[in-house]
Design an enzyme around this catalytic site. Structure first.
Site, PDB file in Angstrom:
ATOM      1  CG  ASN A 254      -0.299   0.566   2.443  1.00  0.00           C
ATOM      2  OD1 ASN A 254      -0.384   1.775   2.683  1.00  0.00           O
ATOM      3  ND2 ASN A 254       0.365  -0.270   3.223  1.00  0.00           N
TER       4      ASN A 254
ATOM      5  CG  PHE B 121       9.162   5.722  15.661  1.00  0.00           C
ATOM      6  CD1 PHE B 121       8.439   6.904  15.566  1.00  0.00           C
ATOM      7  CD2 PHE B 121       9.864   5.459  16.827  1.00  0.00           C
ATOM      8  CE1 PHE B 121       8.405   7.810  16.620  1.00  0.00           C
ATOM      9  CE2 PHE B 121       9.834   6.364  17.889  1.00  0.00           C
ATOM     10  CZ  PHE B 121       9.099   7.536  17.791  1.00  0.00           C
TER      11      PHE B 121
ATOM     12  CB  CYS C 120       4.644   4.994   7.783  1.00  0.00           C
ATOM     13  SG  CYS C 120       3.836   5.267   6.207  1.00  0.00           S
TER      14      CYS C 120
ATOM     15  CG  ASN D 168       4.891  -0.028   9.770  1.00  0.00           C
ATOM     16  OD1 ASN D 168       4.283  -0.202   8.727  1.00  0.00           O
ATOM     17  ND2 ASN D 168       4.641   0.982  10.577  1.00  0.00           N
TER      18      ASN D 168
END
Lengths: 410, 446
Positions: A73, A133, A135, A200
């Site tokens: 994404n 912290f 993305c 992440n």
């Protein structure tokens, strides 16, 4: 009925299944619906100064007829106003006092900015904050997200800001786009983090359309690298979770994230040190309803093993993971092909002959290939390519050699 | 517990899926939201969820999902007309072939039967009181199971020596082994349902006693015998009621009912297919199904018809029996050809028929099996004094309550001819149990 409730760094939730911060926790409508379905907690879509998001945003990787083995994404943080987000967070928390509501947050690296946003979040009644912290796209180009997570000193410093401005438990969400995840993890703890969540998303380019040469996904013909997640990233996440769970410089609770789709995936994260898990892609794929099978399956698993509380799983398999140097060099397995189950596809033969150690023979007039056990190194390749479950077993054999490790030899 | 027959010639026609097949099939499911298959199931089993459980190797969870919604999930896995229900609705029928939902359900319930029995979720409200259920067939078992789970003392009165009704006595063993049905009865008993076998309501316990001694009475009496054809020679040895023949094949030694030569079956519904394929296994060399209408009006499901043809059963359409002939036992059947009266459609099951002139024919047969529907339990309704319309008891469409307060009726007795299914009976029993619960906890019907 086993006790599935958890207390994660002071944040209580009725079960360890949380929704990860993402498009699926963008609104009060979504989070309330998820709690109605049985999710134990949710990390709200990252709030901060609103951004403008692009169209389109997601790209999927299919494999063998299965959709979305991987998902990427290029969506940024919430594009809704901070006020709207905070109002809905407060509403949801009032309606669901027993579920964990954690607010993901990302603002500029100025103390005043963090002080301001954290005070507003405290006023909603939320149970904790998660510092984004991690993305890896867009926000990092603006000095936020993974650009913080990739520099241990920044991680420590900004975590320190947050701790000084709020009494809420602070979870730091780590980016996997680093060479050694333990460095930012230690820095976060040094800065005062109460807990860590990871991973992440991973930097990725999903593909190029062969007809148009446009990247996938594209925005008016152009693309940008995006964050990769979904079932495909689970092994990477398991490695990172286990390596910080074992690190003496960390020692705080871990929320495991990365490709969790079923209760089985969740149990693996728990066994490697997580005490809650966060789910995003699977719930985006199938809907919030999947939590029912997840709690059902986890409960049956605990019951079958006579375990009363889900917390008993946390870290249960950690002592089985460690350095290569501590592996027993005398241990030997060999491939055994089940004569009854073998369908005669010969995939084991060609895999071994071309990509292995040339120890499987085809016997003229015979359906089942033959393993020369004396030459088999026990690499597993044949059993991995065999399409028939349980047909090729890797069987330990007695070598008579005493156990020894590389470390022991050195 | 009475003895039941086990014989190798009766082994199941459809085998279980292998582990690999089940997993592969489960992964074909799209896990639809608000899935059409659920709407296609009268008991609304959460099919995508149980299939997802199978895909993750969690058969216990799959069995729980099924049995929570349908206590006769093991029977239904075998005998449901899935092509007309869940699988008929499966979206994969549009891009490929439907997911084999029935066979996957069997994978899960087989695991439960093999010992991994799930505990079922508890209901939010608990009732207390006593409910009598008359009949231990599919709908009665379903009602009794749910009432018990809802907290009631449940007494089931069953005329026969064992429970399961049609599943135990009326389904041929090669489609559902009797052990499957008996396991389902045993599960209800383990939940605490009290079974009283050999007790016929209205004879051994009066209807008044039931109405006075229990807070509600649920009638799940099913249907009766196959009606007589009303032609000459029906008394001859060698004439069978299809359901009695099936029952004999499950409760007695098969040697006692060996058939031979050519056997005629009258009727072309699903029971006729059962009777015909059973007759083959019992020794008949040739089996002919006689039907007074054409293939287009045949009440059997398409897959039943396909099964019959695969087993070598012959069909003679537009053929009506006139008499069964023979000196001391069946030697032949006299038939006449039929056709729709003028202006009547060939496919209309209600069409008026007329005989074709000079078409009488004698077919030499050694046995005749009647499979022309089932009698309605009219005597029970008149003994009770409940309102009846067109031979069927009148019930409230939501609650299943009859014209008598506190007396409910469910199951095949409510169905239109040819439309009775086990799964619909189970669905009736479930809905009725909740209606009884609602009445007994609130005192209201709404």
């Amino acid at each position: 009925m086993a006790d599935l409730s958890v207390n994660f760094a002071g944040i209580k939730s009725p079960n360890p299944f949380w929704l990860a911060s993402g498009p699926l926790t963008n609104t009060g409508y979504q989070v309330a619906k998820a709690f109605d379905e049985g999710w134990g907690g949710a990390v709200w879509k990252t709030v901060g100064e609103p951004v403008v998001n692009v169209s389109s945003r997601l790209g999927g990787l299919d494999y063998g007829g299965r959709r979305m083995m991987g998902l990427n994404n290029i969506e940024l943080i919430s594009d809704r106003s901070l006020e709207d987000n905070l109002r809905e967070i407060a509403q949801v928390k009032r309606r669901f006092p027993d579920q964990a509501v954690v607010v993901s947050v990302m603002v500029e690296s100025r103390p005043e900015a963090w002080a301001d946003v954290l005070h507003q979040i405290e006023d909603t009644g939320a149970d904790g904050v998660e510092m984004n912290f991690g993305c890896p796209h867009g926000m990092s180009e603006r000095g936020m997200g993974s650009i913080i997570g990739q520099v241990p000193d920044y991680t420590c410093q900004i975590t320190g800001y947050a701790k000084s401005f709020t009494k809420l438990p602070v979870i730091v969400k780590l980016t996997p786009n680093v060479t050694d995840i333990r460095n930012p993890a230690r820095s976060a703890v040094l800065g005062g983090a109460d807990a860590l969540s990871l991973i992440n998303t991973i930097n990725s380019v999903m593909g190029i359309d062969l007809d148009t040469w446009r990247p996938l996904p594209h925005v008016d013909g152009r693309g940008s690298h995006g964050g990769y997640c979904g079932p495909a990233v689970k092994p990477i996440a398991l490695h990172m979770v286990s390596s910080i769970a074992q690190d003496e410089g960390v020692g705080v609770p871990i929320s495991g994230i990365g490709g969790i789709e079923t209760w089985r995936d969740a149990v693996e994260f728990l066994l490697l040190g997580a005490s809650t898990v966060q789910v995003c892609t699977a719930a985006m794929h199938y809907g919030f309803r999947i939590v029912r099978e997840m709690t059902d399956g986890l409960n049956d698993y605990l019951n079958a093993r006579g375990m009363a509380r889900v917390g008993e799983l946390t870290g249960g398999a950690l002592n089985r993971l460690g350095d290569w140097n501590d592996l027993n060099l005398s241990y030997q397995v060999v491939a055994r092909i089940d004569q009854q189950k073998c369908v005669g596809c010969n995939l084991c033969y060609i895999a071994c002959d071309d990509g292995g150690h040339q120890c499987i023979d085809l016997i003229p007039g015979q359906k089942v290939p033959l393993v020369r056990e004396a030459d088999c190194v026990g690499c597993n390749l044949c059993s991995l390519v065999c399409p028939v479950p349980g047909c090729i077993d890797m069987v330990p054999i007695e070598t008579g050699r005493p156990a020894k490790t590389w470390r022991g030899l050195a | 517990m009475p003895e039941f027959t086990s014989d190798l010639v009766m082994h199941e026609v459809v085998g279980p899926l292998t582990t690999a097949e089940a997993r592969e099939e489960a992964l074909r499911c799209y896990y639809c939201y608000d899935a059409p298959c659920i709407r296609g199931c009268p008991t609304a089993i959460d099919i995508p969820v149980f299939i997802k459980h199978i895909a993750t190797g969690h058969l216990l969870g799959a069995a729980r999902t099924i049995l929570d919604a349908n206590p006769l999930g093991a029977t239904c896995a075998r005998i449901c007309p899935t092509e007309a229900l869940c699988e008929g609705a499966c979206v994969r029928g549009q891009d490929s072939r439907p997911v084999a939902i029935g066979r996957l359900q069997r994978t899960a319930t087989d695991a439960a039967m093999a010992g991994e029995v799930p505990d079922l979720p508890e209901f939010a409200t608990a009732g207390h009181g006593r409910v009598a259920v008359v009949g231990a067939g599919p709908s009665g078992l379903s009602a009794a199971s749910y009432l018990r789970r809802l907290g009631y003392e449940v007494d089931v009165f069953e005329e026969r020596p064992a429970g399961g009704g049609l599943d135990t006595y009326g389904i041929v063993s090669f489609r559902e082994p009797v052990a499957v049905s008996l396991w389902e009865v045993e599960r209800a008993a383990k939940m605490g349902v009290q079974f009283h076998y050999g007790v016929r309501a209205g004879r051994d316990v009066s209807w008044d006693a039931l109405r006075e001694g229990w807070d509600a009475v649920v009638l799940a009496v099913g249907l009766g015998r196959v009606p007589r054809l009303g032609i000459g020679g029906e008394e001859l040895p060698g004439v069978y009621d299809a359901l009695e023949l099936v029952e004999a094949s499950k409760t007695g030694p098969l040697e006692a009912i060996r058939l031979f030569g050519t056997v005629a079956v009258v009727g072309a519904g699903n029971t006729a297919v059962d009777a015909a394929t059973l007759a083959k296994r019992l020794g008949a060399d040739r089996v002919i199904i006689l039907y007074r209408r054409g293939e287009e009006a045949m009440p059997a499901y398409a897959y039943e018809y396909a099964f019959a043809k695969q087993e070598g059963i012959e069909y003679r359409w537009w053929t009506r029996p006139l008499a069964i002939t023979g000196a001391s036992r069946v030697e032949g059947i006299r038939v006449v050809s039929t056709r729709p009266a003028s202006g009547q459609a060939r496919s209309d099951r209600q069409a008026q028929l007329e005989d074709v002139a000079d078409s009488v024919q004698d077919i030499p047969v050694s046995a005749v099996i009647r499979a022309v529907g089932q009698e309605k339990p009219g005597q029970i309704w008149s003994a009770l004094g409940v309102l009846v319309r067109e031979g069927r008891v009148v019930v409230d469409s939501e609650t299943f309550e009859t014209s008598l307060t506190g007396v409910y009726a469910i199951g095949d007795g409510l169905a239109r001819p040819g439309e009775a299914t086990v799964v619909q009976g189970v669905a009736d029993g479930k809905r009725c149990a909740f209606a009884v619960h609602h009445r007994l906890t609130t005192g209201r019907e709404d």
